[in-house]
Design an enzyme around this catalytic site. Sequence first.
Site, PDB file in Angstrom:
ATOM      1  N   THR A  24       0.804  -1.239   0.000  1.00 49.16           N
ATOM      2  CA  THR A  24       0.000   0.000   0.000  1.00 49.16           C
ATOM      3  C   THR A  24       0.831   1.281   0.000  1.00 49.16           C
ATOM      4  OG1 THR A  24      -0.096   0.103   2.410  1.00 49.16           O
ATOM      5  CG2 THR A  24      -1.865  -1.137   1.292  1.00 49.16           C
ATOM      6  N   ASP A  51      -0.310  -4.963   3.626  1.00 48.71           N
ATOM      7  CA  ASP A  51       0.939  -4.475   4.219  1.00 48.71           C
ATOM      8  C   ASP A  51       0.952  -2.954   4.242  1.00 48.71           C
ATOM      9  OD1 ASP A  51       3.952  -5.230   4.853  1.00 48.71           O
ATOM     10  OD2 ASP A  51       3.963  -3.456   3.565  1.00 48.71           O
ATOM     11  N   TYR A  56       3.757   5.245   6.107  1.00 48.04           N
ATOM     12  CA  TYR A  56       3.048   5.446   4.836  1.00 48.04           C
ATOM     13  C   TYR A  56       1.900   6.469   4.933  1.00 48.04           C
ATOM     14  CZ  TYR A  56       5.361   0.982   3.652  1.00 48.04           C
ATOM     15  OH  TYR A  56       6.259  -0.039   3.459  1.00 48.04           O
ATOM     16  N   LYS A  85       4.356  -1.269  10.760  1.00 46.48           N
ATOM     17  CA  LYS A  85       5.795  -1.262  11.068  1.00 46.48           C
ATOM     18  C   LYS A  85       6.157  -0.123  12.017  1.00 46.48           C
ATOM     19  CE  LYS A  85       6.455  -2.960   6.364  1.00 46.48           C
ATOM     20  NZ  LYS A  85       5.560  -2.251   5.456  1.00 46.48           N
ATOM     21  N   HIS A 118      10.741  -1.543  11.220  1.00 47.99           N
ATOM     22  CA  HIS A 118      10.784  -1.158   9.800  1.00 47.99           C
ATOM     23  C   HIS A 118      12.210  -1.175   9.237  1.00 47.99           C
ATOM     24  CE1 HIS A 118       8.357   1.439   6.730  1.00 47.99           C
ATOM     25  NE2 HIS A 118       9.257   0.699   6.111  1.00 47.99           N
ATOM     26  N   SER A 167      12.289  -5.990   9.443  1.00 44.85           N
ATOM     27  CA  SER A 167      12.345  -5.642   8.026  1.00 44.85           C
ATOM     28  C   SER A 167      13.696  -4.991   7.744  1.00 44.85           C
ATOM     29  CB  SER A 167      11.203  -4.669   7.701  1.00 44.85           C
ATOM     30  OG  SER A 167      11.268  -4.259   6.368  1.00 44.85           O
ATOM     31  N   GLN A 191      11.218  -8.793   6.271  1.00 45.26           N
ATOM     32  CA  GLN A 191      10.699  -8.240   5.009  1.00 45.26           C
ATOM     33  C   GLN A 191      11.808  -7.418   4.351  1.00 45.26           C
ATOM     34  OE1 GLN A 191       7.663  -4.802   3.791  1.00 45.26           O
ATOM     35  NE2 GLN A 191       6.619  -6.401   4.927  1.00 45.26           N
ATOM     36  N   LEU A 220       7.956  -6.165  -8.016  1.00 45.92           N
ATOM     37  CA  LEU A 220       7.652  -5.783  -9.405  1.00 45.92           C
ATOM     38  C   LEU A 220       8.584  -4.670  -9.880  1.00 45.92           C
ATOM     39  CD1 LEU A 220       3.759  -5.729  -8.946  1.00 45.92           C
ATOM     40  CD2 LEU A 220       5.154  -7.584  -9.902  1.00 45.92           C
ATOM     41  N   GLY A 221       9.566  -4.353  -9.042  1.00 46.74           N
ATOM     42  CA  GLY A 221      10.522  -3.317  -9.433  1.00 46.74           C
ATOM     43  C   GLY A 221      10.191  -1.947  -8.880  1.00 46.74           C
ATOM     44  N   SER A 272      -0.550  -2.351  -6.299  1.00 47.63           N
ATOM     45  CA  SER A 272      -1.128  -1.663  -7.448  1.00 47.63           C
ATOM     46  C   SER A 272      -2.403  -0.983  -6.973  1.00 47.63           C
ATOM     47  CB  SER A 272      -1.462  -2.622  -8.590  1.00 47.63           C
ATOM     48  OG  SER A 272      -2.060  -1.872  -9.627  1.00 47.63           O
ATOM     49  N   ARG A 277      -4.760  -4.350 -12.682  1.00 45.80           N
ATOM     50  CA  ARG A 277      -3.500  -4.950 -12.209  1.00 45.80           C
ATOM     51  C   ARG A 277      -3.660  -5.614 -10.854  1.00 45.80           C
ATOM     52  NH1 ARG A 277       0.408   0.151 -13.424  1.00 45.80           N
ATOM     53  NH2 ARG A 277       0.806  -0.220 -15.636  1.00 45.80           N
ATOM     54  N   ASN A 281      -2.443  -9.376 -10.654  1.00 40.65           N
ATOM     55  CA  ASN A 281      -1.402  -9.813  -9.712  1.00 40.65           C
ATOM     56  C   ASN A 281      -1.881 -10.928  -8.788  1.00 40.65           C
ATOM     57  OD1 ASN A 281       0.146  -7.843 -10.882  1.00 40.65           O
ATOM     58  ND2 ASN A 281      -0.071  -6.367  -9.213  1.00 40.65           N
TER      59      ASN A 281
HETATM   60  P1  NAP Z   1       6.048  -3.021  -6.282  1.00 47.13           P
HETATM   61  O1  NAP Z   1       4.976  -3.828  -5.670  1.00 47.13           O
HETATM   62  O2  NAP Z   1       7.249  -3.688  -6.822  1.00 47.13           O
HETATM   63  O3  NAP Z   1       5.538  -2.212  -7.561  1.00 47.13           O
HETATM   64  C1  NAP Z   1       4.656  -1.275  -7.581  1.00 47.13           C
HETATM   65  C2  NAP Z   1       4.633  -0.624  -8.983  1.00 47.13           C
HETATM   66  O4  NAP Z   1       4.376  -1.552 -10.043  1.00 47.13           O
HETATM   67  C3  NAP Z   1       3.541   0.365  -8.997  1.00 47.13           C
HETATM   68  O5  NAP Z   1       4.014   1.524  -9.632  1.00 47.13           O
HETATM   69  C4  NAP Z   1       2.425  -0.265  -9.795  1.00 47.13           C
HETATM   70  O6  NAP Z   1       1.716   0.738 -10.480  1.00 47.13           O
HETATM   71  C5  NAP Z   1       3.193  -1.179 -10.752  1.00 47.13           C
HETATM   72  N1  NAP Z   1       2.477  -2.425 -11.046  1.00 47.13           N
HETATM   73  C6  NAP Z   1       1.775  -3.202 -10.169  1.00 47.13           C
HETATM   74  N2  NAP Z   1       1.274  -4.280 -10.791  1.00 47.13           N
HETATM   75  C7  NAP Z   1       1.650  -4.192 -12.087  1.00 47.13           C
HETATM   76  C8  NAP Z   1       1.431  -5.001 -13.217  1.00 47.13           C
HETATM   77  N3  NAP Z   1       0.720  -6.112 -13.137  1.00 47.13           N
HETATM   78  N4  NAP Z   1       1.956  -4.595 -14.415  1.00 47.13           N
HETATM   79  C9  NAP Z   1       2.677  -3.465 -14.498  1.00 47.13           C
HETATM   80  N5  NAP Z   1       2.940  -2.653 -13.462  1.00 47.13           N
HETATM   81  C10 NAP Z   1       2.415  -3.014 -12.258  1.00 47.13           C
HETATM   82  O7  NAP Z   1       6.581  -1.852  -5.317  1.00 47.13           O
HETATM   83  P2  NAP Z   1       6.467  -1.298  -3.869  1.00 47.13           P
HETATM   84  O8  NAP Z   1       5.150  -0.627  -3.682  1.00 47.13           O
HETATM   85  O9  NAP Z   1       7.695  -0.492  -3.649  1.00 47.13           O
HETATM   86  O10 NAP Z   1       6.548  -2.576  -2.915  1.00 47.13           O
HETATM   87  C11 NAP Z   1       5.409  -3.348  -2.550  1.00 47.13           C
HETATM   88  C12 NAP Z   1       5.004  -3.088  -1.107  1.00 47.13           C
HETATM   89  O11 NAP Z   1       6.043  -3.510  -0.227  1.00 47.13           O
HETATM   90  C13 NAP Z   1       4.793  -1.626  -0.758  1.00 47.13           C
HETATM   91  O12 NAP Z   1       3.603  -1.105  -1.276  1.00 47.13           O
HETATM   92  C14 NAP Z   1       4.884  -1.697   0.744  1.00 47.13           C
HETATM   93  O13 NAP Z   1       3.665  -2.187   1.287  1.00 47.13           O
HETATM   94  C15 NAP Z   1       6.034  -2.693   0.931  1.00 47.13           C
HETATM   95  N6  NAP Z   1       7.368  -2.047   1.072  1.00 47.13           N
HETATM   96  C16 NAP Z   1       8.061  -2.239   2.226  1.00 47.13           C
HETATM   97  C17 NAP Z   1       9.299  -1.626   2.420  1.00 47.13           C
HETATM   98  C18 NAP Z   1      10.068  -1.842   3.700  1.00 47.13           C
HETATM   99  O14 NAP Z   1      11.036  -1.104   3.959  1.00 47.13           O
HETATM  100  N7  NAP Z   1       9.704  -2.823   4.500  1.00 47.13           N
HETATM  101  C19 NAP Z   1       9.851  -0.823   1.406  1.00 47.13           C
HETATM  102  C20 NAP Z   1       9.129  -0.676   0.225  1.00 47.13           C
HETATM  103  C21 NAP Z   1       7.903  -1.293   0.059  1.00 47.13           C
HETATM  104  P3  NAP Z   1       0.102   0.917 -10.348  1.00 47.13           P
HETATM  105  O15 NAP Z   1      -0.243   1.193  -8.918  1.00 47.13           O
HETATM  106  O16 NAP Z   1      -0.130   2.077 -11.235  1.00 47.13           O
HETATM  107  O17 NAP Z   1      -0.486  -0.356 -10.856  1.00 47.13           O
END
Ligand code: NAP
Length: 324
Positions: A24, A51, A56, A85, A118, A167, A191, A220-221, A272, A277, A281
């Site tokens: 999120t 999560d 956030y 966290k 965190h 994490s 995490q 997902l990058g 997402s 998406r 996913n």
């Molecule tokens: P992510 O899940 O790798 O990617 C999110 C990005 O990918 C978004 O821009 C999303 O855009 C796009 N996306 C999603 N599904 C897609 C699909 N099927 N095709 C193409 N693009 C797609 O990145 P993240 O948000 O950084 O990481 C995931 C979660 O992990 C976070 O939201 C958070 O809850 C947690 N996190 C934890 C930490 C930590 O320190 N513990 C750090 C970072 C993140 P749209 O929304 O436009 O679809």
Amino acid sequence: MSFTTQLSVKLNDGHFMPMLGFGTSAPRKVAMSNVEEAVQVAIDVGYRHIDSAYLYLNEEAIGQAIRKKIANGTVERKDIFYTTKLWGTFSRPELVQRGLELSLQKLQLSYVNLYLIHYPVSLQPGEEFLPMDSQGKIIFDTVDLCSMWEAMEKCKDAGLARSIGVSNFNRRQLEMILNKPGLKYKPVCNQVECHPYLNQSKLLEYCKSKDIVMTGYAALGSDPGKDWVKKDNPVLLEDPVLNAIAEKHRRTPAQVALRYQLQRGMVVLAKSFTEKRIKENFQVFDFQLTPEDMKTIDGLNKNRSYFENALFSHHLDYQFLDEY
Ligand code: NAP
């Protein structure tokens, strides 16, 4: 309905965590109404693991979404696995529970399923998320990880968190907790950033050997629009190898990237806020990558992080990469 809509993993404290979690964290420009809507869509689609984090700033919207879905009979509280966290400014033992209580107040829930440290860093307490001195340098605090962990254990004993974990810990930091004299509860999970360009294989092996689940974020990058995410990295989902494997299975690169982590025995998060998406996913439990596909994706590892970890890199020997 219980955790039957998706696979879950048994944690070392006996609780269960669904293996696919809904992320999120979003760029600041994203409106809170989008968060609330996205979480409701995710619950409708079948996600039961959500999560978030105090950092956030979206827990009011998430709590609202969860409570709406409980009120309209879609789920019960016991069906949802919610993670928050501890932010570094609440690291002092006397503040750790307070940090969780603030999240619970925003959520209007009586407990979280998982409370994570965190980052393995403590920051000067106060209103600022990143306290800085007049030179623009982050002001760290001096709380050691073991004292933080003991305060986390108290949150579990108080019933405010069903499970506790960490994490962004490397092996050395995990060992500090695991070797702590008088350890009452092991962390249930660690995490960390994890995707084909940073597959963390050694850390995963170590976590498995200690019965600690590894949860992958940025699977997902991530999103270069977010704070702390580097702007100049190659786009994971455009990787030709990932795309070729996806095409072979008539799937999308995102589904392959998520499925890769599930088959490695990890829990994986996917964020997402786009309905199509969010649904896409979730479709990762009805196909399988072959051992050759898995090996090919392993071969994409570059130990490349999407996150600007330099922020904390001089503190506590902090590192994400598989370098130990
Ligand atoms: P992510 O899940 O790798 O990617 C999110 C990005 O990918 C978004 O821009 C999303 O855009 C796009 N996306 C999603 N599904 C897609 C699909 N099927 N095709 C193409 N693009 C797609 O990145 P993240 O948000 O950084 O990481 C995931 C979660 O992990 C976070 O939201 C958070 O809850 C947690 N996190 C934890 C930490 C930590 O320190 N513990 C750090 C970072 C993140 P749209 O929304 O436009 O679809």
